[in-house]
Design a protein around this motif. Structure first.
Motif, PDB file in Angstrom:
ATOM      1  N   VAL A   1      -1.963 -31.745  35.678  1.00  0.00           N
ATOM      2  CA  VAL A   1      -2.687 -32.922  35.163  1.00  0.00           C
ATOM      3  C   VAL A   1      -4.034 -33.086  35.857  1.00  0.00           C
ATOM      4  O   VAL A   1      -4.732 -34.080  35.629  1.00  0.00           O
ATOM      5  N   GLY A   2      -4.396 -32.128  36.715  1.00  0.00           N
ATOM      6  CA  GLY A   2      -5.706 -32.155  37.358  1.00  0.00           C
ATOM      7  C   GLY A   2      -5.776 -32.937  38.648  1.00  0.00           C
ATOM      8  O   GLY A   2      -6.875 -33.154  39.176  1.00  0.00           O
ATOM      9  N   ASP A   3      -4.639 -33.367  39.193  1.00  0.00           N
ATOM     10  CA  ASP A   3      -4.630 -34.075  40.484  1.00  0.00           C
ATOM     11  C   ASP A   3      -4.553 -33.031  41.601  1.00  0.00           C
ATOM     12  O   ASP A   3      -3.515 -32.819  42.223  1.00  0.00           O
ATOM     13  N   PHE A   4      -5.688 -32.379  41.865  1.00  0.00           N
ATOM     14  CA  PHE A   4      -5.718 -31.246  42.789  1.00  0.00           C
ATOM     15  C   PHE A   4      -5.393 -31.640  44.223  1.00  0.00           C
ATOM     16  O   PHE A   4      -4.722 -30.896  44.940  1.00  0.00           O
ATOM     17  N   ASN A   5      -5.873 -32.803  44.653  1.00  0.00           N
ATOM     18  CA  ASN A   5      -5.660 -33.184  46.051  1.00  0.00           C
ATOM     19  C   ASN A   5      -4.178 -33.447  46.352  1.00  0.00           C
ATOM     20  O   ASN A   5      -3.640 -32.975  47.351  1.00  0.00           O
ATOM     21  N   SER A   6      -3.513 -34.214  45.479  1.00  0.00           N
ATOM     22  CA  SER A   6      -2.081 -34.471  45.673  1.00  0.00           C
ATOM     23  C   SER A   6      -1.279 -33.176  45.558  1.00  0.00           C
ATOM     24  O   SER A   6      -0.314 -32.959  46.292  1.00  0.00           O
ATOM     25  N   ALA A   7      -1.689 -32.319  44.602  1.00  0.00           N
ATOM     26  CA  ALA A   7      -1.011 -31.029  44.429  1.00  0.00           C
ATOM     27  C   ALA A   7      -1.146 -30.182  45.688  1.00  0.00           C
ATOM     28  O   ALA A   7      -0.173 -29.561  46.145  1.00  0.00           O
ATOM     29  N   GLU A   8      -2.339 -30.175  46.265  1.00  0.00           N
ATOM     30  CA  GLU A   8      -2.576 -29.389  47.485  1.00  0.00           C
ATOM     31  C   GLU A   8      -1.663 -29.849  48.617  1.00  0.00           C
ATOM     32  O   GLU A   8      -1.039 -29.031  49.308  1.00  0.00           O
ATOM     33  N   LYS A   9      -1.535 -31.151  48.790  1.00  0.00           N
ATOM     34  CA  LYS A   9      -0.674 -31.679  49.861  1.00  0.00           C
ATOM     35  C   LYS A   9       0.773 -31.268  49.657  1.00  0.00           C
ATOM     36  O   LYS A   9       1.457 -30.829  50.585  1.00  0.00           O
ATOM     37  N   ALA A  10       1.257 -31.409  48.419  1.00  0.00           N
ATOM     38  CA  ALA A  10       2.656 -31.060  48.131  1.00  0.00           C
ATOM     39  C   ALA A  10       2.907 -29.576  48.348  1.00  0.00           C
ATOM     40  O   ALA A  10       3.925 -29.174  48.928  1.00  0.00           O
ATOM     41  N   LEU A  11       1.972 -28.737  47.914  1.00  0.00           N
ATOM     42  CA  LEU A  11       2.155 -27.287  48.025  1.00  0.00           C
ATOM     43  C   LEU A  11       2.053 -26.825  49.482  1.00  0.00           C
ATOM     44  O   LEU A  11       2.799 -25.941  49.920  1.00  0.00           O
ATOM     45  N   GLN A  12       1.137 -27.419  50.240  1.00  0.00           N
ATOM     46  CA  GLN A  12       1.038 -27.082  51.672  1.00  0.00           C
ATOM     47  C   GLN A  12       2.325 -27.473  52.391  1.00  0.00           C
ATOM     48  O   GLN A  12       2.830 -26.741  53.248  1.00  0.00           O
TER      49      GLN A  12
ATOM     50  N   SER B   1       5.225 -27.677  50.996  1.00  0.00           N
ATOM     51  CA  SER B   1       6.254 -26.743  50.523  1.00  0.00           C
ATOM     52  C   SER B   1       6.231 -25.451  51.327  1.00  0.00           C
ATOM     53  O   SER B   1       7.279 -24.920  51.720  1.00  0.00           O
ATOM     54  N   VAL B   2       5.046 -24.932  51.582  1.00  0.00           N
ATOM     55  CA  VAL B   2       4.916 -23.701  52.376  1.00  0.00           C
ATOM     56  C   VAL B   2       5.460 -23.922  53.787  1.00  0.00           C
ATOM     57  O   VAL B   2       6.185 -23.079  54.333  1.00  0.00           O
ATOM     58  N   ALA B   3       5.117 -25.072  54.386  1.00  0.00           N
ATOM     59  CA  ALA B   3       5.566 -25.358  55.752  1.00  0.00           C
ATOM     60  C   ALA B   3       7.086 -25.472  55.840  1.00  0.00           C
ATOM     61  O   ALA B   3       7.719 -24.894  56.733  1.00  0.00           O
ATOM     62  N   THR B   4       7.704 -26.211  54.902  1.00  0.00           N
ATOM     63  CA  THR B   4       9.164 -26.350  54.939  1.00  0.00           C
ATOM     64  C   THR B   4       9.845 -25.038  54.573  1.00  0.00           C
ATOM     65  O   THR B   4      10.928 -24.731  55.067  1.00  0.00           O
ATOM     66  N   GLY B   5       9.191 -24.243  53.720  1.00  0.00           N
ATOM     67  CA  GLY B   5       9.741 -22.927  53.373  1.00  0.00           C
ATOM     68  C   GLY B   5       9.781 -22.007  54.572  1.00  0.00           C
ATOM     69  O   GLY B   5      10.714 -21.205  54.730  1.00  0.00           O
ATOM     70  N   GLU B   6       8.782 -22.137  55.433  1.00  0.00           N
ATOM     71  CA  GLU B   6       8.758 -21.314  56.649  1.00  0.00           C
ATOM     72  C   GLU B   6       9.889 -21.724  57.593  1.00  0.00           C
ATOM     73  O   GLU B   6      10.563 -20.882  58.178  1.00  0.00           O
ATOM     74  N   ILE B   7      10.114 -23.038  57.702  1.00  0.00           N
ATOM     75  CA  ILE B   7      11.206 -23.531  58.556  1.00  0.00           C
ATOM     76  C   ILE B   7      12.555 -23.058  58.013  1.00  0.00           C
ATOM     77  O   ILE B   7      13.442 -22.645  58.763  1.00  0.00           O
ATOM     78  N   ALA B   8      12.698 -23.113  56.673  1.00  0.00           N
ATOM     79  CA  ALA B   8      13.971 -22.725  56.052  1.00  0.00           C
ATOM     80  C   ALA B   8      14.089 -21.216  55.867  1.00  0.00           C
ATOM     81  O   ALA B   8      15.117 -20.725  55.402  1.00  0.00           O
ATOM     82  N   ASP B   9      13.027 -20.483  56.210  1.00  0.00           N
ATOM     83  CA  ASP B   9      12.999 -19.027  56.061  1.00  0.00           C
ATOM     84  C   ASP B   9      13.266 -18.618  54.603  1.00  0.00           C
ATOM     85  O   ASP B   9      14.008 -17.683  54.326  1.00  0.00           O
ATOM     86  N   SER B  10      12.639 -19.346  53.687  1.00  0.00           N
ATOM     87  CA  SER B  10      12.770 -19.042  52.255  1.00  0.00           C
ATOM     88  C   SER B  10      11.489 -18.359  51.790  1.00  0.00           C
ATOM     89  O   SER B  10      10.493 -19.012  51.473  1.00  0.00           O
ATOM     90  N   GLN B  11      11.518 -17.044  51.771  1.00  0.00           N
ATOM     91  CA  GLN B  11      10.307 -16.293  51.436  1.00  0.00           C
ATOM     92  C   GLN B  11       9.929 -16.431  49.964  1.00  0.00           C
ATOM     93  O   GLN B  11       8.745 -16.473  49.625  1.00  0.00           O
ATOM     94  N   GLN B  12      10.930 -16.523  49.100  1.00  0.00           N
ATOM     95  CA  GLN B  12      10.616 -16.672  47.679  1.00  0.00           C
ATOM     96  C   GLN B  12       9.923 -18.003  47.407  1.00  0.00           C
ATOM     97  O   GLN B  12       8.966 -18.073  46.639  1.00  0.00           O
ATOM     98  N   ALA B  13      10.419 -19.066  48.040  1.00  0.00           N
ATOM     99  CA  ALA B  13       9.813 -20.379  47.850  1.00  0.00           C
ATOM    100  C   ALA B  13       8.390 -20.394  48.407  1.00  0.00           C
ATOM    101  O   ALA B  13       7.477 -20.958  47.796  1.00  0.00           O
TER     102      ALA B  13
END
Length: 793
Positions: A436-447, A449-461
């Motif tokens: 929907v073009g909300d780049f800033n909120s999307a960036e926060k959520a995706l960053q 996601s990457v951080a929690t994925g690293e903690i959970a050791d989920s490479q696919q995520a």
């Protein structure tokens, strides 16, 4: 003779080893129908401690009976140093060996070991089974030996034709059962019977699982009995030796022991699911829970797997989820969304997928907050995905923002339980906000996601979220940052070979856009070719088509791009819901393609479909004005402060405004603007803002920069001319002008024909010609362009 040859072959490498050190050998040996009394002990003793040896047994089909085959099986069990490869021209003989001896047979062209539909039909030709060969082949999984048993089962009276297949299958099952089980007294032992009862409902099992199901029993003797009777096959797996029943044997035993199995099946499946979940074998755990109709347990397994079952075990989901009754689905929104995703992935069942997304929305509203915290997070994910898939993007974005807020309010203990689910959810919420073009909120959520994925050791995520970050910056036009995230995502590609195409699409699209910004259409097309097949079912279909058209533009094939876009937009109803970001991009693309085709009026009409204050529409109108020789109007359009959606729009607007001012003002006064353009294009590593200028305007910009020693960011690979030097004005014939004037008063074709004293077919032909010249598809659009171009005066 065979055993003598084999003994000589065994001794030969040992003689050489004594002289020159051991080497692995392969030898071809012809089998004999007359083996010696007990050659197995001689060969086994000769090979003890020797170098590994591979023996190829040629013409295996010439051997009759099972004694020779059993001796080979004994030899392999007793002699780990030996491997056997058999070569045969008889598929049925190989199947007999596999079923009757349990021998692991390695055969080149293994696909030849099963009957295709045509082969089954040929095998049963001229028999009562010819008409049902396809049904039998599917049930028997193409096993030729079972087809041969089916031929034997036709002896005696047969059931009516309507029930013949079921009748034959039952007979074959009974025949296999009698041969393999009933004649063997040792299988009647209580310990073996109990083992059969708890393992037959399972797809496969290992010793650890059986110990959990039957803790008070010594397993090894019972398993050995099943192996010796060829009821089980064994394979090496990551957790040790895994056992499974041969399909026809399993069917026979299950039928024979139906009462015993039914008495403890639910308890067995529940315990098996819990045990597999405890050791993180999510796929079989989910399978057992679904087979047991324990949908609550299935939902928990799906959550605890981190939803990775969507990627890792799509076949399990495809097999189990469609069996769930709708009355149950409404209670489990996550399972409903999973089923919707499966249906949505196939164009033939896409509308069925939309049905299930709508059902999931009802389920989430029905359940509300009466679920545990971890399931609420999963429901937030389910709701956002379902809304997105049904085209409700703004509501989906609002749901995602609420879900993010609720997630951050969870206690640390609750969040620790669902790290992988959190990672997946954050990635999907980020994608929703991105579309929907909300780049800033999307960036926060995706960053996040990457951080929690690293903690959970989920490479696919991590891979998916990193890919979406690359996609986010590529759509924004910041190709330098996009390339950085694309590189980070690519580092996970070694671990993502089995991923669904959908998960690979964002990175492929991002890489395509990066290459377009570098003006490398061939490289962009190379990235796109692996995912372009996703167009019919992917959420990214709009962006894929925009990139494809831009590739054609850079190749000088604007006509092809326009044709492809017309075809795609013509079948838009058959495609997934189009997100707002890509809907705008497609409308702008349509206008750009009309402009590159010389149809300025049509481009203006296409832009009229966008809101007047839409930044993309303003930029494209400004480009149209500049291309038609009206720089003053371009400057007027772009001078007010505009809230641009992307960095690319900001740079495009700056380029167009500066070129317009170069036509109107002294060049020296625009040094700052020229420096800003040079710096911005270089910083973004994106040359696209220069592509959609006329050749003369591009030359004006370049010469102005060179005069003031400002680095010109244009590349030598910039296309010479995309927008024609002269844009065509609309010229109508007298008849078309008359028809257009009448069209302003009525849309009834019969009435137009009556007023103009022409036939209805003539009106239809003139309207087609008129619409084509105007670049429109409807009466309303035609009248709009007519007013803009003063064609009604």
């Amino acid at each position: 003779m065979f055993w003598q040859q084999l003994l000589q072959t065994v001794m030969a490498p040992q003689d050489r080893d004594a002289k020159a050190g051991g080497t692995e050998s392969g030898h071809a040996v012809e089998p004999s129908k007359d083996p010696s009394t007990d050659p197995v002990s001689d060969v086994s003793a000769a090979l003890a401690g020797a170098a590994p040896l591979t023996v190829i047994v040629t013409n295996f089909h010439t051997v009759q009976g099972t004694a020779f085959e059993r001796d080979l099986a004994r030899l392999l069990v007793r002699t780990p140093e030996l491997s056997l490869i058999v070569e045969t021209r008889s598929v049925l003989e190989i199947e007999k060996v596999q079923l009757s001896t349990g021998l692991d047979v390695y055969v080149v062209d293994a696909d030849d070991l099963t009957f295709s539909s045509a082969e089954a039909s040929q095998f049963h030709e001229g028999t009562p089974l010819a008409a049902i060969s396809d049904e039998l082949n599917e049930h028997f999984q193409g096993l030729p030996i079972t087809h041969r048993t089916a031929r034997l089962a036709t002896q005696g009276s047969l059931a009516p034709a309507a029930n013949l297949a079921e009748h034959i299958i039952a007979r074959v099952t009974d025949m296999v059962l009698v041969e393999s089980v009933s004649a063997r007294d040792q299988l009647q032992k209580p310990a073996v019977a109990r083992l059969l009862t708890v393992t037959l409902p399972l797809n496969h099992f290992d010793a650890a699982l059986v110990r959990a199901l039957v803790p008070d029993q010594e397993l090894a003797p019972s398993i050995r009995i099943l192996l010796e009777n060829n009821l089980l096959s064994s394979t090496n797996a990551s957790l040790g030796i895994r056992y499974s029943y041969r399909p026809i044997i399993k069917a026979a035993l299950t039928r024979k022991m139906a009462a015993e199995i039914a008495s403890c099946k639910a308890q067995t499946l529940e315990a098996a699911a819990a045990f597999e979940l405890a050791r993180k074998q999510h796929s079989p755990a989910f399978d057992y829970a679904m087979t047991n109709k324990d949908y609550r347990q299935g939902t928990n397994i799906l959550i605890q797997s981190g939803l990775l079952l969507f990627a890792d075990s799509a076949k399990v989901l495809q097999r189990t989820l469609p069996r769930i009754p709708k009355t149950q689905l409404v209670k489990y929104p996550l399972l409903t969304v999973a089923l919707g995703i499966i249906y949505n992935g196939d164009q033939r069942t896409r509308f069925k997928g939309l049905e299930h997304f709508a059902l999931a929305l009802s389920a989430t509203q029905l359940l509300g907050k009466s679920v545990p915290p971890e399931e609420r997070v999963a429901m937030g994910l389910a709701r956002a995905v379902a809304l997105r898939m049904t085209g409700q993007f703004k509501v989906a974005a609002a749901t995602s923002r609420t879900a993010l807020k609720n997630l951050n309010e969870l206690s640390l203990a609750d969040r620790d339980k669902l790290r992988i689910v959190e990672t997946i959810s954050l990635g999907q919420w980020g994608l929703t906000l991105l579309l929907v073009g909300d780049f800033n909120s999307a960036e926060k959520a995706l960053q996040q996601s990457v951080a929690t994925g690293e903690i959970a050791d989920s490479q696919q995520a991590q891979y998916f979220s990193m890919s979406l970050l690359a996609y986010r910056h590529a759509v924004d036009g910041d190709l330098q940052t996009a390339a950085m995230f694309a590189q980070l995502a690519s580092e996970f590609s070694f671990h993502t070979t089995d991923m669904e195409l959908y998960q690979k699409t964002p990175l492929a699209v991002a890489l395509g856009m990066i290459e377009l910004g570098r003006l490398q259409p061939d490289a962009a097309a190379e990235h796109l070719k692996t995912v372009i097949s996703e167009t019919a079912t992917s959420e990214f279909w709009g962006r894929l088509r925009v990139i494809e058209a831009h590739i054609d533009l850079l190749r000088g094939q604007a006509g092809i791009a326009a044709g492809r876009l017309t075809v795609v937009l013509g079948r838009r109803r058959d495609l997934p819901a189009l997100n707002p970001l890509d809907a705008t991009a497609l409308l702008v693309l349509h206008a750009d393609l009309l402009l590159t085709g010389g149809n300025a009026s049509g481009a203006g009409a296409a832009l009229a479909k966008l809101p007047s204050k839409n930044p993309a529409a303003i930029i494209t109108r400004a480009r149209l004005s500049l291309a038609t020789g009206n720089p003053a109007q371009t400057a007027e359009l772009l001078s007010p402060k505009i809230a641009f959606t992307t960095a690319l729009q900001s740079v495009e607007a700056r380029v167009l405004l500066t070129v317009a001012r170069l036509h109107l003002l002294p060049k020296e006064s625009l040094r700052t603007d020229l420096e800003m353009i040079s710096g911005a294009i270089t910083a973004l590593a994106n040359h696209w803002p220069l592509v959609m200028l006329t050749a003369s305007d591009r030359d004006l910009l370049r010469t102005s920069m060179e005069k003031m020693n400002v680095p010109y960011p244009g590349s030598a690979t910039l296309p010479e001319e995309i927008i024609p030097v002269k844009l065509e004005s609309i010229a109508l014939t007298r008849r078309e002008s008359t028809i257009l004037a009448t069209l302003a008063t009525t849309g009834d074709r019969a009435e137009i024909a009556r007023i103009n004293f022409v036939s209805l077919n003539t009106v239809k032909s003139q309207l087609r010609s008129l619409y084509k010249k105007l670049g429109v598809a409807s009466r309303e659009e035609a009248l709009l362009v007519a007013h803009q171009e003063n064609l009604l005066n």
